[in-house]
Structure formats: structure tokens, C-alpha cells
Write a protein that holds these residues in place. Structure first.
Motif, mmCIF file in Angstrom:
data_model
loop_
_atom_site.group_PDB
_atom_site.id
_atom_site.type_symbol
_atom_site.label_atom_id
_atom_site.label_comp_id
_atom_site.label_asym_id
_atom_site.label_seq_id
_atom_site.Cartn_x
_atom_site.Cartn_y
_atom_site.Cartn_z
ATOM 1 N N GLN A 88 0.834 -1.193 0.000
ATOM 2 C CA GLN A 88 0.000 0.000 0.000
ATOM 3 C C GLN A 88 0.871 1.246 0.000
ATOM 4 O OE1 GLN A 88 -3.093 -0.091 2.982
ATOM 5 N NE2 GLN A 88 -3.952 -1.958 2.152
ATOM 6 N N GLU A 120 -3.600 11.256 1.307
ATOM 7 C CA GLU A 120 -3.854 10.430 0.121
ATOM 8 C C GLU A 120 -3.420 9.008 0.420
ATOM 9 O OE1 GLU A 120 -1.946 11.796 -3.479
ATOM 10 O OE2 GLU A 120 -2.557 13.869 -3.120
ATOM 11 N N ASP A 154 -4.087 4.423 -0.071
ATOM 12 C CA ASP A 154 -5.000 3.285 -0.075
ATOM 13 C C ASP A 154 -6.007 3.318 1.074
ATOM 14 O OD1 ASP A 154 -4.003 1.767 -2.392
ATOM 15 O OD2 ASP A 154 -2.175 1.603 -1.205
ATOM 16 N N LYS A 210 -7.562 5.719 2.191
ATOM 17 C CA LYS A 210 -8.658 6.641 1.864
ATOM 18 C C LYS A 210 -9.839 5.915 1.211
ATOM 19 C CE LYS A 210 -7.721 10.993 2.874
ATOM 20 N NZ LYS A 210 -8.679 11.822 3.594
ATOM 21 N N GLU A 211 -9.633 4.663 0.785
ATOM 22 C CA GLU A 211 -10.727 3.881 0.221
ATOM 23 C C GLU A 211 -11.740 3.481 1.291
ATOM 24 O OE1 GLU A 211 -9.049 0.603 -1.941
ATOM 25 O OE2 GLU A 211 -7.874 1.936 -3.210
ATOM 26 N N GLU A 212 -11.288 3.488 2.570
ATOM 27 C CA GLU A 212 -12.167 3.096 3.670
ATOM 28 C C GLU A 212 -12.346 4.185 4.721
ATOM 29 O OE1 GLU A 212 -10.467 -0.511 5.201
ATOM 30 O OE2 GLU A 212 -11.346 -1.701 3.582
ATOM 31 N N LYS A 254 -12.445 8.266 5.760
ATOM 32 C CA LYS A 254 -12.574 9.653 5.338
ATOM 33 C C LYS A 254 -11.419 10.465 5.913
ATOM 34 C CE LYS A 254 -15.703 13.594 5.476
ATOM 35 N NZ LYS A 254 -17.001 14.085 5.940
#
Length: 152
Positions: free
Chosen positions: A67, A89, A91, A93-95, A97
Motif C-alpha cells: 500500500q 492520500e 489506499d 482513503k478507500e475506507e 474519510k
């Protein structure tokens, strides 16, 4: 369950809390040599090493997956030997906030304690709390300790 949370873990650092603090603040680019299975790279993206507002770009392995993360140093407190990083920024940030990861060093008698704190907001209720990320921080602390206890 709420979307916001806070996780904390504390670990004894026999190698000295100053070693941990100084490494993360001033020379995080050396961590991949100390904990290569966890951190594969740390590059300075903006600013100067160890200053508020500086941006670091990390390559790491979490939960068995490579990651990346870009973090800004949000706060430094020399008296508490603490540094706070804010994820901007990557990986996670995919889960999540928001994520702030901080540590501080306490001395209790002749024992230094490293306290990791994660403050986060999940994107939705289906996202697991980042407990394994807290374990990730503990693993790095143990690797740093082992490395420095072996050093001549």
C-alpha cells in the motif's frame, strides 16, 4: 456503531523513547532498513524532514498487501516527544474519510512508553475499525526496539 473512533495502544520501549521519536521525526527514511517487512519506503514529498507541514510518501505492507500513503506532519510537541501525522492520500482513503496517527513518549521511572493513537472517521458503517493498523504501529515499534538493542 459510529463512523468516528479512536484507538490507543501503549508499548514499553527498552531502547529509549528518544530513539523512536527522533527516528520518526527526523529520519523516517531509515525505517525501511529497520522494519523492511512493514515499511518499504519513505520519501520526502514536500518541506523538510521533521517539520510541521512536511509531506511524507510511504510504501508499506499492511494486512499482507502493498500500500501507499501520503501524510502531512500536522503537529510536533517536543516536550511530549510527540508527532501527529494526517493522512491526505493513499489506499486507506478507500475506507477512511479521515485518519490521524500520532505517538508520544512518556517516561515512567526508568521506563519509556510509546503510545500510538489513531483518530479516524470511516466512510460508512460497513468499514471495519482499523485495529490492524494499530498493530502495524506496534510492530514497527518492536522492530525499532530490536534493531537498537542489537546495535553496538
Amino acid at each position: 456503531m459510529g463512523l468516528k473512533g479512536k484507538l490507543t495502544a501503549q508499548i514499553e520501549m527498552r531502547a529509549g523513547g528518544d530513539v523512536f521519536h527522533d527516528l520518526f521525526r527526523y529520519t523516517p527514511h531509515q525505517i525501511p532498513k529497520i522494519s523492511p517487512t512493514t515499511i518499504q519506503g519513505c520519501d520526502l514529498h514536500e518541506g523538510e524532514w521533521g517539520t510541521v507541514g512536511s509531506v511524507y510518501f510511504w510504501n508499506y505492507t499492511h494486512d499482507g498487501k502493498p500500500q501507499v500513503a501520503k501524510e502531512v506532519i500536522e503537529a510536533i510537541d517536543e516536550a511530549k516527544r510527540s508527532v501527529t501525522f494526517k493522512l491526505i492520500e493513499g489506499d486507506l482513503k478507500e475506507e477512511l474519510k479521515d485518519l490521524k496517527a500520532s505517538f508520544h513518549v512518556e517516561t515512567d521511572g526508568d521506563i519509556d512508553l510509546i503510545t500510538w493513537t489513531l483518530e479516524y472517521e470511516k466512510l460508512n458503517d460497513d468499514v471495519e475499525d482499523p485495529i490492524t493498523l494499530l498493530g502495524f504501529g506496534i510492530k514497527i515499534a518492536k522492530d525499532i526496539e530490536s534493531h537498537h538493542l542489537k546495535a553496538p
